[in-house]
Design a protein around this motif. Sequence first.
Motif, PDB file in Angstrom:
ATOM      1  N   MET A 129      53.057  45.533  37.771  1.00  0.00           N
ATOM      2  CA  MET A 129      52.679  44.727  36.607  1.00  0.00           C
ATOM      3  C   MET A 129      53.677  43.594  36.350  1.00  0.00           C
ATOM      4  O   MET A 129      53.340  42.614  35.699  1.00  0.00           O
ATOM      5  CB  MET A 129      52.554  45.608  35.363  1.00  0.00           C
ATOM      6  N   ALA A 130      54.892  43.720  36.870  1.00  0.00           N
ATOM      7  CA  ALA A 130      55.908  42.691  36.663  1.00  0.00           C
ATOM      8  C   ALA A 130      55.765  41.537  37.655  1.00  0.00           C
ATOM      9  O   ALA A 130      56.370  40.491  37.480  1.00  0.00           O
ATOM     10  CB  ALA A 130      57.298  43.307  36.794  1.00  0.00           C
ATOM     11  N   LEU A 131      54.963  41.719  38.692  1.00  0.00           N
ATOM     12  CA  LEU A 131      54.774  40.694  39.716  1.00  0.00           C
ATOM     13  C   LEU A 131      53.728  39.670  39.293  1.00  0.00           C
ATOM     14  O   LEU A 131      52.936  39.908  38.377  1.00  0.00           O
ATOM     15  CB  LEU A 131      54.320  41.341  41.027  1.00  0.00           C
ATOM     16  N   ASN A 132      53.732  38.546  39.997  1.00  0.00           N
ATOM     17  CA  ASN A 132      52.643  37.581  39.879  1.00  0.00           C
ATOM     18  C   ASN A 132      51.347  38.355  40.114  1.00  0.00           C
ATOM     19  O   ASN A 132      51.287  39.184  41.031  1.00  0.00           O
ATOM     20  CB  ASN A 132      52.877  36.500  40.946  1.00  0.00           C
ATOM     21  N   PRO A 133      50.279  38.148  39.322  1.00  0.00           N
ATOM     22  CA  PRO A 133      49.060  38.947  39.464  1.00  0.00           C
ATOM     23  C   PRO A 133      48.498  38.997  40.886  1.00  0.00           C
ATOM     24  O   PRO A 133      48.105  40.061  41.365  1.00  0.00           O
ATOM     25  CB  PRO A 133      48.070  38.278  38.507  1.00  0.00           C
ATOM     26  N   ASN A 134      48.483  37.863  41.578  1.00  0.00           N
ATOM     27  CA  ASN A 134      47.943  37.867  42.938  1.00  0.00           C
ATOM     28  C   ASN A 134      48.830  38.653  43.898  1.00  0.00           C
ATOM     29  O   ASN A 134      48.330  39.388  44.748  1.00  0.00           O
ATOM     30  CB  ASN A 134      47.751  36.437  43.442  1.00  0.00           C
ATOM     31  N   GLU A 135      50.131  38.512  43.760  1.00  0.00           N
ATOM     32  CA  GLU A 135      51.044  39.248  44.645  1.00  0.00           C
ATOM     33  C   GLU A 135      51.013  40.746  44.327  1.00  0.00           C
ATOM     34  O   GLU A 135      51.089  41.586  45.220  1.00  0.00           O
ATOM     35  CB  GLU A 135      52.456  38.684  44.555  1.00  0.00           C
ATOM     36  N   GLY A 136      50.919  41.088  43.049  1.00  0.00           N
ATOM     37  CA  GLY A 136      50.793  42.490  42.662  1.00  0.00           C
ATOM     38  C   GLY A 136      49.523  43.101  43.224  1.00  0.00           C
ATOM     39  O   GLY A 136      49.517  44.236  43.705  1.00  0.00           O
ATOM     40  N   LEU A 137      48.434  42.342  43.166  1.00  0.00           N
ATOM     41  CA  LEU A 137      47.165  42.811  43.708  1.00  0.00           C
ATOM     42  C   LEU A 137      47.258  42.997  45.220  1.00  0.00           C
ATOM     43  O   LEU A 137      46.785  43.983  45.771  1.00  0.00           O
ATOM     44  CB  LEU A 137      46.057  41.818  43.366  1.00  0.00           C
ATOM     45  N   ARG A 138      47.909  42.048  45.893  1.00  0.00           N
ATOM     46  CA  ARG A 138      48.093  42.145  47.345  1.00  0.00           C
ATOM     47  C   ARG A 138      48.886  43.400  47.703  1.00  0.00           C
ATOM     48  O   ARG A 138      48.516  44.155  48.602  1.00  0.00           O
ATOM     49  CB  ARG A 138      48.794  40.903  47.870  1.00  0.00           C
ATOM     50  N   LEU A 139      49.983  43.639  46.994  1.00  0.00           N
ATOM     51  CA  LEU A 139      50.817  44.804  47.266  1.00  0.00           C
ATOM     52  C   LEU A 139      50.075  46.101  46.950  1.00  0.00           C
ATOM     53  O   LEU A 139      50.124  47.062  47.725  1.00  0.00           O
ATOM     54  CB  LEU A 139      52.118  44.714  46.467  1.00  0.00           C
ATOM     55  N   ALA A 140      49.364  46.140  45.836  1.00  0.00           N
ATOM     56  CA  ALA A 140      48.601  47.333  45.476  1.00  0.00           C
ATOM     57  C   ALA A 140      47.510  47.621  46.499  1.00  0.00           C
ATOM     58  O   ALA A 140      47.274  48.774  46.864  1.00  0.00           O
ATOM     59  CB  ALA A 140      47.988  47.166  44.084  1.00  0.00           C
ATOM     60  N   THR A 141      46.855  46.575  46.980  1.00  0.00           N
ATOM     61  CA  THR A 141      45.802  46.744  47.989  1.00  0.00           C
ATOM     62  C   THR A 141      46.379  47.278  49.286  1.00  0.00           C
ATOM     63  O   THR A 141      45.819  48.190  49.898  1.00  0.00           O
ATOM     64  CB  THR A 141      45.066  45.410  48.222  1.00  0.00           C
ATOM     65  N   ALA A 142      47.514  46.730  49.698  1.00  0.00           N
ATOM     66  CA  ALA A 142      48.168  47.224  50.916  1.00  0.00           C
ATOM     67  C   ALA A 142      48.536  48.696  50.768  1.00  0.00           C
ATOM     68  O   ALA A 142      48.333  49.498  51.684  1.00  0.00           O
ATOM     69  CB  ALA A 142      49.404  46.388  51.225  1.00  0.00           C
TER      70      ALA A 142
END
Length: 135
Positions: A3-16
Motif C-alpha cells: 500500500m505504500a508503493l506507487n499503485p501501479n508498482e504495488g499492483l505489479r508486485l502483488a500480481t507477481a
Amino acid sequence: HLMALNPNEGLRLATAELIIQGFQNGGDILRMANNIVRLKQAENVVKYSAYYKQMEKYLSVYTLSLDNFIAEPAKSFNNFLDFLFEGMNVSQKRKEKVAFKYEEYFYKKSAESPHVTWGKSSNRLEQNNYLRNDP
C-alpha cells in the motif's frame, strides 16, 4: 507493504507474488499455464497417432477466456457444458438451467468475496488496463 508503493508498482508486485506463491493456492497460476500447454501437446499427439485413430480415441482440450467468463458466466458455463456433453443426449434446456444456476452462485460468491484486494480500489478499470498493457 504494498500500500505504500506507487499503485501501479504495488499492483505489479502483488500480481507477481500471486503468480508465484498465490493466495491460498501455492502457485496454481503457473501450473495452469503449464497444464494448458501440456494438454494441447497431448491433444496433438493423440490427433496424429495411428494407434489412437485405430482405437477411435480422441482428446479434446477446452480453454475458457476469463474475460468472457466474468462478462457472461452463464453463457460461458453453457458453452463448457456443450463441450462436455457433446454427442450425448442432454437437453439444451437442462444445460441452460444448470448454467444460470451456476451464474447465480458465481455472482453471490463474487459479492461476498473475502479476497484481500476485493473492493479496495476505486480505479479497477485503470488497474485492469495497467495489467493488460504492462510489458
